[in-house]
Write an enzyme that holds these catalytic residues in place. Structure first.
Site, PDB file in Angstrom:
ATOM      1  N   ARG A 113      94.484  47.215 107.936  1.00 25.34           N
ATOM      2  CA  ARG A 113      94.589  45.624 108.376  1.00 25.34           C
ATOM      3  C   ARG A 113      95.460  45.300 109.149  1.00 25.34           C
ATOM      4  NH1 ARG A 113      93.102  46.252 101.947  1.00 25.34           N
ATOM      5  NH2 ARG A 113      90.683  46.280 102.600  1.00 25.34           N
ATOM      6  N   ASP A 140      99.729  53.846 106.494  1.00 31.12           N
ATOM      7  CA  ASP A 140      98.712  55.333 106.340  1.00 31.12           C
ATOM      8  C   ASP A 140      97.664  55.236 107.678  1.00 31.12           C
ATOM      9  OD1 ASP A 140      97.762  57.886 106.741  1.00 31.12           O
ATOM     10  OD2 ASP A 140      96.632  57.427 104.767  1.00 31.12           O
ATOM     11  N   HIS A 186      98.558  59.274 100.123  1.00 29.99           N
ATOM     12  CA  HIS A 186      99.406  58.075 100.521  1.00 29.99           C
ATOM     13  C   HIS A 186      99.712  57.631  99.560  1.00 29.99           C
ATOM     14  CE1 HIS A 186      99.851  54.719 103.201  1.00 29.99           C
ATOM     15  NE2 HIS A 186     100.930  54.878 103.273  1.00 29.99           N
ATOM     16  N   ASP A 208      97.778  46.155 100.838  1.00 29.62           N
ATOM     17  CA  ASP A 208      98.423  44.840 102.012  1.00 29.62           C
ATOM     18  C   ASP A 208      97.025  44.290 101.973  1.00 29.62           C
ATOM     19  OD1 ASP A 208      96.094  46.792 102.598  1.00 29.62           O
ATOM     20  OD2 ASP A 208      96.646  47.382 104.470  1.00 29.62           O
ATOM     21  N   ASP A 209      96.171  44.092 101.278  1.00 31.28           N
ATOM     22  CA  ASP A 209      95.325  42.563 100.509  1.00 31.28           C
ATOM     23  C   ASP A 209      94.987  41.964  99.919  1.00 31.28           C
ATOM     24  OD1 ASP A 209      93.973  44.531  99.010  1.00 31.28           O
ATOM     25  OD2 ASP A 209      92.189  44.287  99.396  1.00 31.28           O
ATOM     26  N   ASP A 287      93.670  55.722  90.409  1.00 31.03           N
ATOM     27  CA  ASP A 287      93.450  55.140  89.718  1.00 31.03           C
ATOM     28  C   ASP A 287      92.687  55.011  88.339  1.00 31.03           C
ATOM     29  OD1 ASP A 287      91.125  54.750  90.966  1.00 31.03           O
ATOM     30  OD2 ASP A 287      91.361  52.171  91.656  1.00 31.03           O
ATOM     31  N   SER A 318      85.560  50.806  98.801  1.00 24.20           N
ATOM     32  CA  SER A 318      85.102  50.649  97.819  1.00 24.20           C
ATOM     33  C   SER A 318      84.392  49.863  98.675  1.00 24.20           C
ATOM     34  CB  SER A 318      85.901  49.632  96.788  1.00 24.20           C
ATOM     35  OG  SER A 318      85.959  48.430  97.788  1.00 24.20           O
TER      36      SER A 318
END
Length: 443
Positions: A113, A140, A186, A208-209, A287, A318
């Site tokens: 991203r 990654d 990762h 990163d988002d 998770d 997702s």
């Protein structure tokens, strides 16, 4: 004592310089042979002035000089003695120890991203100290454009590259989940870099988002001591799964909760917990694995009333699950809360459990219809009771909060209770009194 020591040193130095000046004057002032003295001077300076006997003069001066040296030696010994006493009193006295603040690195998990720039810009904007909060970006995927964005920050961030970009062998039915396997790989590599290679003792993980709130760093620093000292805690999260605007109290930006549900999305982990998890780290879906009772072990996380992170990443592995319905509407805190100056003792396990259960189960029981139709009077709190998985899911969905459960634990739940706001009133969606444990079949 320090002032006295300085005075003695100055006095000794003055005497030494004065004596040597007198000695020079005596030698220079000795009269030449045949030179007459002023009348009456002989009686006044008989012992002090030199005579025509040069050898005798020198011997007398030498004797006087030796006596003066002996006196100065005593003064210097006295100074040394005072110095030793000063050092001893300073060493034995109370020491003022300034505690060294712990370093909390921020680990940004990145892939492909280029919008990681938005994440990094906010982190750098609100970061109070580069030394106390080093930003480590672990990338990654090998995506060149994203790597270029990260490199553009220079020494403001540390750029790590996950070296193994190969596909992972998975079962045919899991081929579509290849991305989840790579993410798990990762995470394991990146966390090992932080804890093992860089030797940090804690870390805040940020995807990163994510965009962070102004008090993001203050929040985690204030809660680190509690995370380290309370064995019933295993993470601190910046995220409220039900934190949409209208479902939180905007006047309670300082309110924090314990939750049995692992929230993720901006969370702090201590090295001791990582050493426990790393040997059994899962190949995928890390998770949900964290939410299993074998990992959670009846421990809780801290989460805020109002989120300190906001996700802007609709696209990902997702495929935007929950994003359009829930995540895009999460309220990001805008008010700086000085958490490090607040008393957070109420979050200790026994204190919190007792106070929370008292508030929940002393609240009047209301019906779903009354809540849904806005018939409740007053600000609350009110208790809406469920006893089965189906009743929980129906009420949660229709009231607008997340209805999914992981290993039987509802999102944001603590001892089965989900707290949220509805029409400005506090609602506790709760199991009956006497709740003891989660039912893992409720998943």
């Amino acid at each position: 004592m320090l002032r006295k020591r300085g005075s003695v040193i100055l006095c000794g130095a003055f005497l030494f310089i004065t004596w040597n000046a007198i000695l020079v004057l005596l030698l220079r002032g000795r009269p030449l042979p045949g030179q007459l003295s002023e009348p009456g001077e002989e009686d006044k300076r008989a012992a002090a002035r030199p005579t025509n006997d040069v050898v005798g003069d020198v011997l007398r001066i030498a004797d006087t000089f030796e006596a003066e040296l002996e006196r100065q030696k005593k003064i210097l010994l006295e100074i040394q003695n005072h110095h030793s006493q000063w050092e001893s009193s300073n060493r034995d006295g109370p020491k003022v120890v300034v505690p060294r603040q712990p370093v909390i690195p921020i680990l940004v998990i990145a892939c492909n991203r280029v919008t990681v720039r938005r994440c990094l810009d906010k982190l750098l904007q609100y970061r109070p100290s580069a030394e106390l909060y080093p930003i480590i970006v672990s990338q990654d995927c090998g995506h060149a454009e994203t790597a270029e964005v990260i490199r553009s920050y220079g020494d403001k961030v540390t750029h790590l590259k996950q070296p193994d970009l190969s596909d992972i062998a998975v079962q045919p039915q899991h081929k579509k989940f290849q991305g989840y396997y790579k993410i798990s790989r990762h995470y394991r590599w990146a966390l090992n870099q932080v804890f093992k290679t860089l030797s940090h003792s804690s870390v805040v993980i940020v995807e990163d988002d994510l965009e962070v709130a102004p008090d993001f760093f203050e929040y985690f620093r204030a809660l680190l001591p509690l995370l380290k000292s309370d064995p019933s805690l295993w993470c601190v999260s910046a995220w409220n799964d039900n934190g949409r605007d209208g479902f939180v109290d905007p006047g309670k930006a300082n309110l924090l909760y314990r939750t049995d549900f692992f929230p993720g999305l901006g969370w702090m982990l201590h090295k001791d917990v990582w050493e426990e998890l790393e040997p059994k780290w899962p190949a995928s879906f890390w998770d949900d694995w964290m939410r299993q009772p074998e990992q959670r072990r009846n421990r809780a996380c801290i989460r805020p009333e109002i989120s300190r992170t906001l996700t802007f990443g609709r696209q990902g592995v997702s495929l935007g699950q929950f994003y359009d319905k829930y995540l895009r509407y999460i309220k990001l805190n805008s008010e700086f809360v000085p958490f490090s100056k607040l008393d957070l003792g109420y979050l200790n396990e026994e204190t919190y459990k007792k106070a929370f259960e008292k508030e929940v189960y002393s609240a009047p029981v209301v019906t779903y219809e009354d809540v849904k139709q806005g018939k409740l009077k007053g600000s609350g709190p009110f208790r809406l009771q469920y006893s089965r998985k189906d009743s929980f899911k129906v009420m949660a969905k229709n009231l607008g909060i997340m209805d999914d459960l992981k290993s039987g634990v509802p999102r944001t739940g603590y001892r089965g209770v989900v707290s949220f706001m509805s029409r400005g009133q506090r609602i506790y969606l709760a199991p009956p009194p006497g709740w003891t444990q989660y039912d893992t079949s409720w998943s």
